[in-house]
Design a protein around this motif. Structure first.
Motif, PDB file in Angstrom:
ATOM      1  N   HIS A   1      22.421  20.710  39.707  1.00 38.98           N
ATOM      2  CA  HIS A   1      23.311  20.786  38.557  1.00 38.98           C
ATOM      3  C   HIS A   1      22.827  21.840  37.570  1.00 38.98           C
ATOM      4  N   GLN A   2      21.618  21.642  37.002  1.00 36.26           N
ATOM      5  CA  GLN A   2      21.105  22.613  36.051  1.00 36.26           C
ATOM      6  C   GLN A   2      19.617  22.914  36.210  1.00 36.26           C
ATOM      7  N   GLY A   3      19.048  22.565  37.355  1.00 34.31           N
ATOM      8  CA  GLY A   3      17.695  23.004  37.666  1.00 34.31           C
ATOM      9  C   GLY A   3      16.544  22.146  37.195  1.00 34.31           C
ATOM     10  N   CYS A   4      16.794  20.956  36.673  1.00 36.79           N
ATOM     11  CA  CYS A   4      15.689  20.062  36.296  1.00 36.79           C
ATOM     12  C   CYS A   4      15.037  19.529  37.577  1.00 36.79           C
ATOM     13  N   LEU A   5      13.776  19.112  37.484  1.00 32.83           N
ATOM     14  CA  LEU A   5      13.115  18.511  38.640  1.00 32.83           C
ATOM     15  C   LEU A   5      13.465  17.032  38.710  1.00 32.83           C
ATOM     16  N   VAL A   6      13.953  16.609  39.862  1.00 30.92           N
ATOM     17  CA  VAL A   6      14.297  15.205  40.062  1.00 30.92           C
ATOM     18  C   VAL A   6      13.031  14.414  40.341  1.00 30.92           C
ATOM     19  N   ALA A   7      13.087  13.115  40.123  1.00 38.75           N
ATOM     20  CA  ALA A   7      11.950  12.224  40.357  1.00 38.75           C
ATOM     21  C   ALA A   7      12.346  11.171  41.380  1.00 38.75           C
ATOM     22  N   TRP A   8      11.398  10.789  42.234  1.00 36.20           N
ATOM     23  CA  TRP A   8      11.647   9.760  43.235  1.00 36.20           C
ATOM     24  C   TRP A   8      11.563   8.389  42.580  1.00 36.20           C
ATOM     25  N   LYS A   9      12.614   7.599  42.767  1.00 37.61           N
ATOM     26  CA  LYS A   9      12.660   6.225  42.263  1.00 37.61           C
ATOM     27  C   LYS A   9      12.658   5.295  43.471  1.00 37.61           C
ATOM     28  N   ALA A  10      11.485   4.777  43.825  1.00 38.46           N
ATOM     29  CA  ALA A  10      11.310   3.978  45.037  1.00 38.46           C
ATOM     30  C   ALA A  10      12.173   2.716  45.029  1.00 38.46           C
ATOM     31  N   GLU A  11      12.283   2.072  43.856  1.00 39.97           N
ATOM     32  CA  GLU A  11      13.065   0.827  43.786  1.00 39.97           C
ATOM     33  C   GLU A  11      14.544   1.065  44.085  1.00 39.97           C
ATOM     34  N   ARG A  12      15.049   2.257  43.791  1.00 42.06           N
ATOM     35  CA  ARG A  12      16.459   2.586  44.065  1.00 42.06           C
ATOM     36  C   ARG A  12      16.605   3.401  45.353  1.00 42.06           C
ATOM     37  N   LYS A  13      15.463   3.814  45.920  1.00 40.94           N
ATOM     38  CA  LYS A  13      15.450   4.677  47.110  1.00 40.94           C
ATOM     39  C   LYS A  13      16.318   5.911  46.891  1.00 40.94           C
ATOM     40  N   ALA A  14      16.042   6.589  45.755  1.00 43.13           N
ATOM     41  CA  ALA A  14      16.836   7.766  45.395  1.00 43.13           C
ATOM     42  C   ALA A  14      16.024   8.714  44.519  1.00 43.13           C
ATOM     43  N   PHE A  15      16.419   9.980  44.560  1.00 46.77           N
ATOM     44  CA  PHE A  15      15.895  10.969  43.630  1.00 46.77           C
ATOM     45  C   PHE A  15      16.842  10.986  42.437  1.00 46.77           C
ATOM     46  N   GLU A  16      16.305  10.906  41.221  1.00 42.92           N
ATOM     47  CA  GLU A  16      17.151  10.904  40.035  1.00 42.92           C
ATOM     48  C   GLU A  16      16.751  12.024  39.095  1.00 42.92           C
ATOM     49  N   CYS A  17      17.754  12.652  38.499  1.00 46.71           N
ATOM     50  CA  CYS A  17      17.525  13.743  37.563  1.00 46.71           C
ATOM     51  C   CYS A  17      17.402  13.164  36.159  1.00 46.71           C
ATOM     52  N   PRO A  18      16.292  13.459  35.470  1.00 47.14           N
ATOM     53  CA  PRO A  18      16.104  12.927  34.134  1.00 47.14           C
ATOM     54  C   PRO A  18      16.966  13.630  33.075  1.00 47.14           C
ATOM     55  N   CYS A  19      17.520  14.780  33.405  1.00 46.47           N
ATOM     56  CA  CYS A  19      18.273  15.552  32.406  1.00 46.47           C
ATOM     57  C   CYS A  19      19.709  15.068  32.220  1.00 46.47           C
ATOM     58  N   HIS A  20      20.434  14.894  33.330  1.00 50.57           N
ATOM     59  CA  HIS A  20      21.855  14.555  33.204  1.00 50.57           C
ATOM     60  C   HIS A  20      22.289  13.394  34.093  1.00 50.57           C
ATOM     61  N   GLY A  21      21.329  12.725  34.760  1.00 49.74           N
ATOM     62  CA  GLY A  21      21.643  11.498  35.485  1.00 49.74           C
ATOM     63  C   GLY A  21      22.124  11.644  36.912  1.00 49.74           C
ATOM     64  N   SER A  22      22.088  12.841  37.480  1.00 50.79           N
ATOM     65  CA  SER A  22      22.483  12.975  38.887  1.00 50.79           C
ATOM     66  C   SER A  22      21.530  12.159  39.750  1.00 50.79           C
TER      67      SER A  22
END
Length: 138
Positions: free
Chosen positions: A84-105
């Motif tokens: 989306h805009q180049g922020c680094l996503v973080a791994w969220k093990a409990e959700r089994k997903a990568f989430e972007c802290p900037c805009h919620g992708s």
């Protein structure tokens, strides 16, 4: 030829003969990690992956590695830069997903988009285990 002229040219020649070695060392340092004959790049240790649940590195490129939730014996590797805009996503093990802290992708472990505003998937890399190392093909 004067002695000073000769020594000047000899010095220039000596310096120029060292340029290939310096460039080779510089490029090796920039690439980081160890590259195997198969083109796989070491990005971390299996023990660290199992302890933290993920591996994330910036060198030689931004890479995030997790075990595949559907098949824990296999690995998934993506470029963790949000499309989306180049922020680094973080791994969220409990959700089994990568989430972007900037805009919620949100992105699935394989990099596919689960939730916008991002519309493009994260770039994927081939990843595997080689002995005690986690390796990725860039």
């Amino acid at each position: 030829m004067r002695r000073r002229t000769f020594l000047s040219w000899a010095s220039v020649g000596w310096v120029m003969s060292r340029v290939p070695a310096v460039l080779t060392a510089f490029l090796a340092a920039c690439q980081g990690g160890q590259k195997s004959a198969s083109g796989m790049q070491t990005v971390g240790k299996v023990a660290e992956l199992d302890q933290k649940g993920f591996l994330q590195t910036e060198s030689p490129a931004p890479i995030a590695v997790v075990r595949n939730p559907a098949d824990p014996k296999s690995l998934l590797a993506v470029n963790p830069t949000c499309t989306h805009q180049g922020c680094l996503v973080a791994w969220k093990a409990e959700r089994k997903a990568f989430e972007c802290p900037c805009h919620g992708s949100a992105f699935a472990p394989d990099g596919s988009v689960q939730k916008g505003p991002a519309t493009a998937a994260l770039a994927k890399y081939e990843a595997s285990i080689d002995g005690e190392n986690v390796v990725v093909k860039l």
